[in-house]
Design a protein around this motif. Structure first.
Motif, PDB file in Angstrom:
ATOM      1  N   ASN A   1       0.821  -1.210   0.000  1.00  0.00           N
ATOM      2  CA  ASN A   1       0.000   0.000   0.000  1.00  0.00           C
ATOM      3  C   ASN A   1       0.856   1.261   0.000  1.00  0.00           C
ATOM      4  O   ASN A   1       0.337   2.353  -0.195  1.00  0.00           O
ATOM      5  CB  ASN A   1      -0.937   0.006   1.205  1.00  0.00           C
ATOM      6  CG  ASN A   1      -1.997  -1.064   1.086  1.00  0.00           C
ATOM      7  OD1 ASN A   1      -2.420  -1.413  -0.005  1.00  0.00           O
ATOM      8  ND2 ASN A   1      -2.416  -1.609   2.214  1.00  0.00           N
TER       9      ASN A   1
ATOM     10  N   VAL B   1      -2.998  -9.453  -2.545  1.00  0.00           N
ATOM     11  CA  VAL B   1      -4.091  -9.830  -3.434  1.00  0.00           C
ATOM     12  C   VAL B   1      -3.514 -10.734  -4.506  1.00  0.00           C
ATOM     13  O   VAL B   1      -2.534 -10.403  -5.147  1.00  0.00           O
ATOM     14  CB  VAL B   1      -4.720  -8.582  -4.097  1.00  0.00           C
ATOM     15  CG1 VAL B   1      -5.743  -8.979  -5.137  1.00  0.00           C
ATOM     16  CG2 VAL B   1      -5.334  -7.685  -3.042  1.00  0.00           C
TER      17      VAL B   1
ATOM     18  N   PRO C   1      -8.745  -8.540   4.433  1.00  0.00           N
ATOM     19  CA  PRO C   1     -10.147  -8.970   4.402  1.00  0.00           C
ATOM     20  C   PRO C   1     -10.933  -8.397   5.573  1.00  0.00           C
ATOM     21  O   PRO C   1     -10.377  -8.179   6.647  1.00  0.00           O
ATOM     22  CB  PRO C   1     -10.060 -10.497   4.508  1.00  0.00           C
ATOM     23  CG  PRO C   1      -8.658 -10.844   4.149  1.00  0.00           C
ATOM     24  CD  PRO C   1      -7.823  -9.654   4.520  1.00  0.00           C
TER      25      PRO C   1
ATOM     26  N   HIS D   1      -4.303  -6.162   0.500  1.00  0.00           N
ATOM     27  CA  HIS D   1      -5.707  -6.218   0.895  1.00  0.00           C
ATOM     28  C   HIS D   1      -5.841  -6.855   2.266  1.00  0.00           C
ATOM     29  O   HIS D   1      -5.213  -7.881   2.536  1.00  0.00           O
ATOM     30  CB  HIS D   1      -6.489  -7.035  -0.136  1.00  0.00           C
ATOM     31  CG  HIS D   1      -7.890  -7.340   0.260  1.00  0.00           C
ATOM     32  ND1 HIS D   1      -8.872  -6.376   0.319  1.00  0.00           N
ATOM     33  CD2 HIS D   1      -8.475  -8.489   0.628  1.00  0.00           C
ATOM     34  CE1 HIS D   1      -9.995  -6.937   0.697  1.00  0.00           C
ATOM     35  NE2 HIS D   1      -9.785  -8.218   0.893  1.00  0.00           N
TER      36      HIS D   1
ATOM     37  N   PRO E   1      -1.862  -2.459  -4.489  1.00  0.00           N
ATOM     38  CA  PRO E   1      -2.360  -2.493  -3.115  1.00  0.00           C
ATOM     39  C   PRO E   1      -2.436  -3.889  -2.511  1.00  0.00           C
ATOM     40  O   PRO E   1      -2.742  -4.861  -3.183  1.00  0.00           O
ATOM     41  CB  PRO E   1      -3.747  -1.872  -3.227  1.00  0.00           C
ATOM     42  CG  PRO E   1      -4.142  -2.059  -4.645  1.00  0.00           C
ATOM     43  CD  PRO E   1      -2.872  -2.023  -5.440  1.00  0.00           C
TER      44      PRO E   1
ATOM     45  N   ASP F   1      -6.439  -0.494  -9.522  1.00  0.00           N
ATOM     46  CA  ASP F   1      -7.775  -0.890  -9.087  1.00  0.00           C
ATOM     47  C   ASP F   1      -8.225  -2.122  -9.868  1.00  0.00           C
ATOM     48  O   ASP F   1      -8.875  -3.015  -9.327  1.00  0.00           O
ATOM     49  CB  ASP F   1      -8.733   0.273  -9.306  1.00  0.00           C
ATOM     50  CG  ASP F   1     -10.013   0.162  -8.523  1.00  0.00           C
ATOM     51  OD1 ASP F   1     -10.000  -0.460  -7.446  1.00  0.00           O
ATOM     52  OD2 ASP F   1     -11.037   0.712  -8.982  1.00  0.00           O
TER      53      ASP F   1
ATOM     54  N   GLU G   1      -2.031  -6.241   6.204  1.00  0.00           N
ATOM     55  CA  GLU G   1      -1.905  -6.338   4.757  1.00  0.00           C
ATOM     56  C   GLU G   1      -1.870  -7.800   4.354  1.00  0.00           C
ATOM     57  O   GLU G   1      -1.112  -8.581   4.904  1.00  0.00           O
ATOM     58  CB  GLU G   1      -0.629  -5.654   4.258  1.00  0.00           C
ATOM     59  CG  GLU G   1      -0.645  -4.158   4.398  1.00  0.00           C
ATOM     60  CD  GLU G   1       0.557  -3.509   3.755  1.00  0.00           C
ATOM     61  OE1 GLU G   1       1.469  -4.229   3.294  1.00  0.00           O
ATOM     62  OE2 GLU G   1       0.587  -2.271   3.710  1.00  0.00           O
ATOM     63  N   THR G   2      -2.703  -8.156   3.403  1.00  0.00           N
ATOM     64  CA  THR G   2      -2.712  -9.484   2.820  1.00  0.00           C
ATOM     65  C   THR G   2      -2.593  -9.314   1.320  1.00  0.00           C
ATOM     66  O   THR G   2      -3.410  -8.617   0.730  1.00  0.00           O
ATOM     67  CB  THR G   2      -4.027 -10.234   3.157  1.00  0.00           C
ATOM     68  OG1 THR G   2      -4.172 -10.278   4.570  1.00  0.00           O
ATOM     69  CG2 THR G   2      -4.009 -11.641   2.593  1.00  0.00           C
TER      70      THR G   2
END
Length: 100
Positions: free
Chosen positions: A14, A91, A81, A79, A77, A45, A88-89
């Motif tokens: 991020n 994507v 959940p 993510h 980025p 995005d 931070e996970t």
């Protein structure tokens, strides 16, 4: 897609900013096609890879540059959940059991 980007040194973050041209080049080198990227607030995005009807990759064209909504440096980025305590996970761009 995750493997392609990771092997080129682009990992979800991020805060880290990567050159848009480098990300596009890594995808072009792997798939021999130009992706469509959609950015929001300096971050990817959406990332589209387009195909012919026979499922061979093709350049994504929409009448303008594939990077039109993205700045010169972008973030990929991470993510978190909903309800997760993880900050931070990453994507995944493709399920781990799928590859090209």
């Amino acid at each position: 897609m995750t493997t392609v980007l990771n092997e080129a040194g682009y990992v979800p973050s991020n805060s880290e900013k990567y050159p848009l041209g480098g990300i596009v080049s890594a995808i072009q080198n792997a798939f021999h096609a130009t992706p469509q990227l959609v950015c929001s607030e300096g971050a990817v995005d959406e990332l589209w890879l387009c195909f012919y009807k026979d499922f061979k990759p093709r350049d994504c064209l929409n009448g303008s540059s594939s990077q039109s909504s993205c700045p010169q440096y972008i973030s990929l980025p991470a993510h978190a959940p909903p309800g997760s305590k993880a900050r931070e996970t990453p994507v995944s761009w493709l399920p781990h059991n799928e590859s090209f």
